[in-house]
Structures are given as C-alpha cells and as structure tokens.
Design a protein around this motif. Sequence first.
Motif, short mmCIF file in Angstrom:
data_model
loop_
_atom_site.label_atom_id
_atom_site.label_comp_id
_atom_site.label_asym_id
_atom_site.label_seq_id
_atom_site.Cartn_x
_atom_site.Cartn_y
_atom_site.Cartn_z
N HIS A 121 4.09 5.98 -5.35
CA HIS A 121 4.15 6.00 -6.82
C HIS A 121 3.03 6.86 -7.41
CE1 HIS A 121 5.15 4.45 -10.80
NE2 HIS A 121 3.86 4.20 -10.99
N LEU A 122 1.87 6.84 -6.76
CA LEU A 122 0.71 7.56 -7.27
C LEU A 122 0.56 8.96 -6.66
CD1 LEU A 122 -1.87 4.61 -7.24
CD2 LEU A 122 -0.83 5.66 -9.25
N TYR A 123 1.45 9.30 -5.74
CA TYR A 123 1.43 10.62 -5.08
C TYR A 123 0.11 10.86 -4.33
CZ TYR A 123 5.46 11.38 -8.11
OH TYR A 123 6.68 11.26 -8.76
N ILE A 124 -0.37 9.83 -3.66
CA ILE A 124 -1.53 9.99 -2.79
C ILE A 124 -1.20 9.32 -1.46
CG2 ILE A 124 -3.24 10.15 -4.65
CD1 ILE A 124 -3.90 7.23 -4.25
N SER A 125 -2.03 9.53 -0.46
CA SER A 125 -1.75 9.00 0.88
C SER A 125 -2.04 7.50 0.94
CB SER A 125 -2.58 9.74 1.94
OG SER A 125 -3.95 9.44 1.77
N GLN A 126 -1.37 6.85 1.92
CA GLN A 126 -1.60 5.41 2.09
C GLN A 126 -3.03 5.15 2.53
OE1 GLN A 126 1.44 3.40 4.31
NE2 GLN A 126 0.17 1.62 4.76
N SER A 127 -3.59 6.06 3.33
CA SER A 127 -4.98 5.86 3.77
C SER A 127 -5.95 5.96 2.60
CB SER A 127 -5.34 6.91 4.83
OG SER A 127 -5.25 8.23 4.30
N ALA A 128 -5.60 6.82 1.61
CA ALA A 128 -6.45 6.92 0.41
C ALA A 128 -6.39 5.63 -0.39
CB ALA A 128 -6.01 8.10 -0.45
N ILE A 129 -5.20 5.03 -0.46
CA ILE A 129 -5.05 3.74 -1.13
C ILE A 129 -5.92 2.69 -0.46
CG2 ILE A 129 -3.46 1.83 -1.59
CD1 ILE A 129 -2.80 3.98 -3.44
N SER A 130 -5.82 2.61 0.85
CA SER A 130 -6.58 1.61 1.62
C SER A 130 -8.08 1.81 1.44
CB SER A 130 -6.20 1.71 3.09
OG SER A 130 -6.93 0.78 3.85
N GLN A 131 -8.51 3.07 1.47
CA GLN A 131 -9.93 3.37 1.32
C GLN A 131 -10.44 2.96 -0.05
OE1 GLN A 131 -10.82 7.46 2.13
NE2 GLN A 131 -12.99 7.27 1.62
N THR A 136 0.40 -9.83 4.31
CA THR A 136 1.50 -10.74 4.60
C THR A 136 2.56 -9.96 5.37
OG1 THR A 136 2.78 -10.25 2.60
CG2 THR A 136 1.04 -11.91 2.41
N ARG A 137 3.61 -10.69 5.83
CA ARG A 137 4.68 -10.00 6.55
C ARG A 137 5.45 -9.04 5.62
NH1 ARG A 137 7.90 -14.69 9.63
NH2 ARG A 137 7.27 -15.86 7.77
N ARG A 138 5.41 -9.28 4.33
CA ARG A 138 6.13 -8.42 3.39
C ARG A 138 5.25 -7.36 2.74
NH1 ARG A 138 10.21 -12.47 0.06
NH2 ARG A 138 11.39 -13.22 1.89
N GLY A 139 3.98 -7.34 3.09
CA GLY A 139 3.08 -6.36 2.49
C GLY A 139 1.71 -6.95 2.27
N VAL A 140 1.30 -7.01 0.99
CA VAL A 140 0.00 -7.60 0.66
C VAL A 140 0.19 -8.54 -0.52
CG1 VAL A 140 -1.39 -5.67 1.52
CG2 VAL A 140 -0.58 -5.66 -0.85
N ALA A 141 -0.73 -9.49 -0.63
CA ALA A 141 -0.73 -10.44 -1.75
C ALA A 141 -2.14 -10.57 -2.28
CB ALA A 141 -0.20 -11.79 -1.29
N PHE A 197 0.83 -1.20 0.00
CA PHE A 197 0.00 0.00 0.00
C PHE A 197 0.87 1.26 0.00
CE2 PHE A 197 -4.39 -1.45 1.78
CZ PHE A 197 -4.42 -2.47 0.84
N SER A 198 1.94 1.24 0.82
CA SER A 198 2.77 2.44 0.96
C SER A 198 3.55 2.74 -0.32
CB SER A 198 3.74 2.27 2.14
OG SER A 198 4.58 1.15 1.94
N THR A 199 4.08 1.71 -0.96
CA THR A 199 4.84 1.93 -2.20
C THR A 199 3.91 2.43 -3.31
OG1 THR A 199 6.36 0.15 -1.59
CG2 THR A 199 6.41 0.90 -3.88
N ALA A 200 2.71 1.85 -3.40
CA ALA A 200 1.73 2.30 -4.40
C ALA A 200 1.34 3.75 -4.13
CB ALA A 200 0.51 1.41 -4.38
N ALA A 201 1.19 4.10 -2.85
CA ALA A 201 0.84 5.48 -2.50
C ALA A 201 1.92 6.45 -2.95
CB ALA A 201 0.61 5.58 -0.99
#
Length: 290
Positions: free
Chosen positions: A26-36, A53-58, A20-24
């Motif tokens: 890359h897209l220049y938006i907040s991690q909470s916006a990604i999650s939402q 997962t322990r490494r992020g999401v799958a 979520f954080s890396t995508a946020a």
Amino acid sequence: MKTKLDYYRIFYETARFRSFSTAAGHLYISQSAISQCIHQLEDDLGVQLFVRTRRGVALTNEGKILFLKVENAINSIEQGESQLERLRHLELGELKIAAADTITGHFLLKYLEEFHTSYPDIRIEMANSYSSQMLSLVKEGKADLAFVNMPLKDDELVIEPCFEINDIFVCGPDFEKKASYSWEEVSDLPLILLEKNSSTRHFLEKTFKERNISLNPQIEIAAHDLLIRFASIHLGVSCVVEEFSKEELKKGLIQKISLNPPLPKRSIGCAYLKNTPLSYAAKAFMNLIK
C-alpha cells in the motif's frame, strides 16, 4: 517528538491491514523497510507495538492505545488536506470585501452576481465604511479586498486602479444653467457635497485648492444617491460620479453642468495586502474584474 512522522504512518497502515506485506504494498516500500521502521518506533517509544499471529500481526495493548491517537491525527490531517483541496477548487471558503454602498451597487454588483453563480459554495461577506477605514479592515485581516475611491496611498497595501470615473456637477431639470462654468463660478453655486470624511470630498477640496479656490457647500450628506436626489428637487448643485448617474441623466431627472476645464479623471481602486498572498476566492474575484 521522539520519532519521525513517517514512522507513525507506517505504524498506522500496518495496524490497519494487520500485515507487514500488505502495508508495504500500500505504501510502495519494501516489507523489510516496514519491519525496520516498526522496530525503530518500538525502540524510540520503549514498548512493543505488535505481536505476530498466524494471520499476520496484531496490536499489543500499548499498540492499541497508540493506534487510537495516531488514527485521530491522520484523520485530522486528511480532513485538512481535503479542505485545502476544496478551497483550491473554490468549493469552500469565504470572500470578504469592503466597499461603500455606491461602489457596491453601481460597480461591484454585477461581478458579485457572476462570482456567486460560478462559485455558489463561497460565502461572501461585505463591509461598508469610508475608504480610509476600509483600508484598515484589509490591514487587520477583516477584509480580503477593499474597493475604494482613489487617489489613496498606503505602504502596506497594493492599490490597483480597476475602473475609471469622472466627477461632474449636476443640477435639477429646471435649473437655469449657463452654457459653461469656470471653477470659480461653480464654487459660488449652492453646492451639495459628500461629507468631509469621504475620499471624494478630499479629492474635490484638494483639486480646487490647487487653483486657490475654496469649497463651502450649503449641504453635506453621506450618500451618493442622495446627491442625485437633492439636485433633482432643486436643493442645489451636486458633484456626482457620472458613471453612477447615467440613468438619472438619461431620464432628465438631473442635468450636467459644463465645467471648463473638466475635473481630472480618477479611479476606483482595489486594495489588498502587499506581502500576503490572496485567498483563492479573492484571486478569482479579482480575475473577474480584470
């Protein structure tokens, strides 16, 4: 469509980076916006798309199915954007021109050569017919531009003059011509004219008819170059475009007959659709001519 296209882009980037954080970032938006957005997409589709997962999401099995489709769609969009960019920079595309052989050879050829040198990746397609039929090619979308003998008018088209021409009568080098001819006298000569379907023939007949003079040629042909050739071997007197006959006049293969007063000037015009934007290639070609 159940959800917004932006959500699929967010889903794609999250799946690609598995974070979520890396995508946020890359897209220049907040991690909470990604999650939402991901939660909203899952609610819209009624499936779970990710597991933590322990490494992020799958991706879940359902997420993997969606990812394959979204990936294809995004790749297609990006390819389309890339092609549009290449079109804009004239690195891709085609230029469709309708023009008679005479206009192509004597007027357009130097511009076609220059255009091809500047934009070698643009495919050039040429069509040849009578001026009235070439206007139809433009209206049917089979040509971007049509170069025609004026005057012509069509409410669906813009027809811009781009090169002024003079029609003259010529004869062979041994023809015993007078110093000057009236229009009536010229009409009595053994005339060689373009065939009736041509716009040049229409122009001549209309112009002479305004003086109550009829034209009755002995020979009718389809090609301008044959007008010059026939006159040069004394088959009659031809009406040709002076600008397209300069070489033969200079060499003395034909000689100009003085008409008093001369025929009115006219132009070669470029026709294109009035309410449809020109392609980038057609715009570039028009700029060369202008």
